[in-house]
Design a protein around this motif. Structure first.
Motif, mmCIF file in Angstrom:
data_model
loop_
_atom_site.group_PDB
_atom_site.id
_atom_site.type_symbol
_atom_site.label_atom_id
_atom_site.label_comp_id
_atom_site.label_asym_id
_atom_site.label_seq_id
_atom_site.Cartn_x
_atom_site.Cartn_y
_atom_site.Cartn_z
ATOM 1 N N ILE A 115 -10.785 1.200 1.853
ATOM 2 C CA ILE A 115 -11.362 2.052 2.903
ATOM 3 C C ILE A 115 -12.843 2.261 2.631
ATOM 4 O O ILE A 115 -13.700 2.092 3.497
ATOM 5 N N ILE B 278 -7.862 10.778 -3.853
ATOM 6 C CA ILE B 278 -6.560 10.215 -4.243
ATOM 7 C C ILE B 278 -6.744 9.176 -5.339
ATOM 8 O O ILE B 278 -6.028 9.181 -6.344
ATOM 9 N N THR C 206 -6.364 3.857 5.705
ATOM 10 C CA THR C 206 -5.943 2.685 4.940
ATOM 11 C C THR C 206 -5.276 1.670 5.860
ATOM 12 O O THR C 206 -5.618 0.487 5.862
ATOM 13 N N GLY D 39 3.670 7.179 -5.238
ATOM 14 C CA GLY D 39 4.099 8.196 -4.272
ATOM 15 C C GLY D 39 5.606 8.221 -4.129
ATOM 16 O O GLY D 39 6.219 9.283 -4.006
ATOM 17 N N ASN D 40 6.228 7.052 -4.142
ATOM 18 C CA ASN D 40 7.681 6.984 -3.969
ATOM 19 C C ASN D 40 8.395 7.282 -5.279
ATOM 20 O O ASN D 40 9.402 7.987 -5.301
ATOM 21 N N LEU E 174 -5.796 8.487 6.525
ATOM 22 C CA LEU E 174 -7.128 8.355 5.941
ATOM 23 C C LEU E 174 -7.765 7.002 6.253
ATOM 24 O O LEU E 174 -8.860 6.706 5.804
ATOM 25 N N SER F 94 -1.445 -0.115 -4.299
ATOM 26 C CA SER F 94 -1.807 1.090 -3.532
ATOM 27 C C SER F 94 -3.278 1.452 -3.745
ATOM 28 O O SER F 94 -3.981 1.781 -2.795
ATOM 29 N N PHE G 155 1.280 10.959 2.411
ATOM 30 C CA PHE G 155 0.848 10.309 1.160
ATOM 31 C C PHE G 155 1.627 9.022 0.951
ATOM 32 O O PHE G 155 1.067 7.969 0.655
ATOM 33 N N SER G 156 2.926 9.115 1.145
ATOM 34 C CA SER G 156 3.769 7.963 0.856
ATOM 35 C C SER G 156 3.499 6.807 1.819
ATOM 36 O O SER G 156 3.591 5.645 1.438
ATOM 37 N N LEU G 157 3.171 7.138 3.068
ATOM 38 C CA LEU G 157 2.899 6.067 4.032
ATOM 39 C C LEU G 157 1.443 5.613 3.984
ATOM 40 O O LEU G 157 1.031 4.760 4.760
ATOM 41 N N SER H 160 0.844 -1.196 0.000
ATOM 42 C CA SER H 160 0.000 0.000 0.000
ATOM 43 C C SER H 160 0.883 1.251 0.000
ATOM 44 O O SER H 160 0.639 2.204 -0.735
ATOM 45 N N ALA H 161 1.925 1.213 0.836
ATOM 46 C CA ALA H 161 2.757 2.407 0.987
ATOM 47 C C ALA H 161 3.605 2.662 -0.263
ATOM 48 O O ALA H 161 3.700 3.791 -0.743
ATOM 49 N N VAL H 162 4.195 1.614 -0.790
ATOM 50 C CA VAL H 162 5.088 1.806 -1.940
ATOM 51 C C VAL H 162 4.270 1.864 -3.226
ATOM 52 O O VAL H 162 3.458 0.994 -3.498
ATOM 53 N N GLY H 163 4.479 2.911 -3.964
ATOM 54 C CA GLY H 163 3.736 3.047 -5.217
ATOM 55 C C GLY H 163 4.207 4.284 -5.942
ATOM 56 O O GLY H 163 5.368 4.687 -5.838
ATOM 57 N N SER I 58 -5.587 -0.677 -1.815
ATOM 58 C CA SER I 58 -5.687 -0.355 -0.388
ATOM 59 C C SER I 58 -6.552 0.871 -0.151
ATOM 60 O O SER I 58 -7.309 0.929 0.807
ATOM 61 N N TYR J 288 -4.706 9.503 -8.746
ATOM 62 C CA TYR J 288 -3.669 8.463 -8.768
ATOM 63 C C TYR J 288 -3.858 7.545 -9.976
ATOM 64 O O TYR J 288 -2.903 7.115 -10.620
HETATM 65 N N1 PFF Z 1 1.241 5.429 -0.428
HETATM 66 C C1 PFF Z 1 0.863 5.330 -1.795
HETATM 67 C C2 PFF Z 1 2.051 5.699 -2.662
HETATM 68 O O1 PFF Z 1 3.062 6.176 -2.123
HETATM 69 O O2 PFF Z 1 1.982 5.527 -3.853
HETATM 70 C C3 PFF Z 1 -0.318 6.199 -2.116
HETATM 71 C C4 PFF Z 1 -1.495 5.968 -1.225
HETATM 72 C C5 PFF Z 1 -2.019 4.674 -1.069
HETATM 73 C C6 PFF Z 1 -2.058 7.030 -0.548
HETATM 74 C C7 PFF Z 1 -3.098 4.468 -0.243
HETATM 75 C C8 PFF Z 1 -3.143 6.828 0.276
HETATM 76 C C9 PFF Z 1 -3.651 5.538 0.418
HETATM 77 F F1 PFF Z 1 -4.667 5.345 1.181
#
Ligand code: PFF
Length: 448
Positions: free
Chosen positions: A326, A100, A233, A26-27, A231, A319, A225-227, A21-24, A322, A104
């Motif tokens: 929600i 998002i 998730t 955003g990174n 929100l 991501s 955003f990155s984590l 979820s975190a890595v996507g 995830s 996204y």
């Molecule tokens: N963390 C994800 C990214 O860095 O690409 C983006 C993201 C995923 C934001 C899930 C919010 C979320 F609920």
């Protein structure tokens, strides 16, 4: 209630899905352009500070609420406190997740276009900064981005239909490690570029004269955003954790791996930005302008490009799955809607809003609200305002309102938790995170 809910099967599954979820984007897409726009090294340092001082404690808070109640964000607040006002944090999270998901999916759609171009061989052309810029501009100003956005959301929906364990966990387990390996290979390649030194200097040399309130808000927004934080998730995902999952360790692992991927992305992008004469502050287009040039000079570039865009597409998918979860968990558990209908509703809304975002770079580029295109507005509103605000309220809720015994028992799980660690996390949740976020907001409003 807990026996009826799905659970992640293995420990690796827990880490792979939260990291998934975190890595996507955003990174790999957002971090380099935010760092580029805010001066590089100083941004990186502030960003890392926010990740560990604010991000990790707030991840723990989401985990405590999620596993402690085994509910979605809205239900978690309602279970832990009778005051209905807190449920608004849940509504805010749902709004943020939809905003998002909408923008996204547009960027995920760009990765599909580049994947298709790489497969057809048309990506492999040389170019200087201006040519790379024109190529991307030409693509985003048309209607193809809309098509890819809708296609991406359709794939996202198909995976969501299959439920938590069947789709999400299996995909993440296999794909995240592969992405790591391929990023490291690209880093080595970028370090060999002629202007690698300039790129690394830009990224790692902190020039604090460039720090202003925009840097602080940008770094805080990027950290949240990155984590995937603020929100709900991680709250929703942790409601699927087993009782033996160590929460603090999982929070630190997720934050560390996520940060490593962002830094790797910077090491890939900035040497190329300087080598090919691109503009570090180019904004959302940055990575898509620079990558084709990187692939062009690599031996076997087309194959690397195919592999990279395929993995980036999959990382985006883990991501978006995830963030969709929600909304879906909310509709299913609070309104009794079927999973299928909840998924269709979520996808339908995102398709409508996503189309507007996709057109923001072309036919709708002149349509602005408060000076921002729909795409930029959704991004700014969710990342820089809703997520940090949600994180602040979650940390206040867990730090001050939730029963201490629940906090302690959830953090300790089935093992032991050093007293000092508990004190440190509680201190961050009570004081550091709320005050830190508030100060950043105030600096943004030019109040301090
Ligand atoms: N963390 C994800 C990214 O860095 O690409 C983006 C993201 C995923 C934001 C899930 C919010 C979320 F609920």
């Amino acid at each position: 209630m807990s026996t009826q809910r799905a659970q992640f099967g293995t420990r690796l599954g827990v880490i792979a899905t939260t990291v998934g979820s975190a890595v996507g984007l955003g990174n790999i897409w957002r971090f380099p352009y935010e760092a580029g726009a805010h001066g590089g090294g100083a941004f990186l340092l502030i960003y890392i500070g926010f990740i560990f001082l604010i991000g990790v404690p707030v991840i723990c808070a989401e985990f405590i609420m999620g596993r402690g109640t085994r509910r979605n964000i809205f239900g978690a607040f309602r279970t832990l406190h009778s005051n209905r006002c807190w449920a608004w944090v849940g509504y805010m999270g749902i709004l943020a997740s939809i905003l998002i998901l909408s923008f996204y999916s547009v960027v995920a759609g760009w990765t599909i276009e580049y994947l298709v171009e790489a497969v057809s061989g048309s990506l492999d052309t040389a170019g200087n900064g201006a040519e790379l810029h024109n190529r991307f501009d030409h693509f985003v100003s048309g209607w193809r981005p809309v098509m890819w956005t809708l296609a991406f959301l359709a794939v996202n929906a198909v995976i969501l239909f299959r439920g938590v364990r069947g789709g999400i966990e299996k995909a993440s387990n296999i794909l995240m490690p592969v992405l790591f390996v391929i990023l490291i290979i690209f880093c080595i390649n970028s370090l060999l570029l002629p202007k690698a030194g300039e790129g690394l200097w830009f990224m790692f040399h902190p020039d604090f004269s460039k720090v202003d309130s925009g840097t602080l808000i940008g770094a805080l927004g990027q950290a949240f955003f990155s984590l995937s934080l603020g929100l709900g998730t991680l709250m929703t995902y942790s409601s699927y954790f087993s009782d033996s999952t160590p929460l603090v360790k999982s929070a630190v692992t997720t934050a560390s791996l996520d940060t490593v991927v962002a830094i790797l992305a910077g090491i890939i992008i900035f040497p190329a930005v300087f080598t090919y004469g691109c503009e570090p502050a180019a904004g959302p287009k940055l990575v898509f302008e620079v990558l084709p040039a990187i692939f062009h000079q690599m031996p076997g570039g087309t194959l690397w490009a195919i592999l990279f865009f395929f993995l980036l597409f999959l990382a985006s998918l883990t991501s978006t799955i995830s963030m969709s979860e929600i909304c879906i968990a909310f509709f299913c558990e609070q309104t009794g809607m079927s999973r299928r209908n909840a998924t269709l509703l979520n996808t339908g809304i995102a398709m409508g809003l996503g189309t507007l975002c996709a057109l923001s770079f072309g036919p709708m580029s002149n349509f602005t609200i408060a000076g921002l295109t729909v795409f930029n507005l959704f991004d700014y509103l969710s990342s820089n305002i809703l997520l940090p605000l949600g994180g602040m309220l979650i940390s206040i809720f867990v730090g001050w309102i939730v029963d201490r015994r629940l906090v302690r028992s959830q953090l300790a799980g089935t093992g032991n938790l050093p007293h000092l660690l508990l004190r440190a996390i509680t201190f961050c949740l009570r004081y550091v995170a709320p005050a830190g976020i508030l100060l950043v907001f105030l600096s943004g409003l030019n109040i301090i």
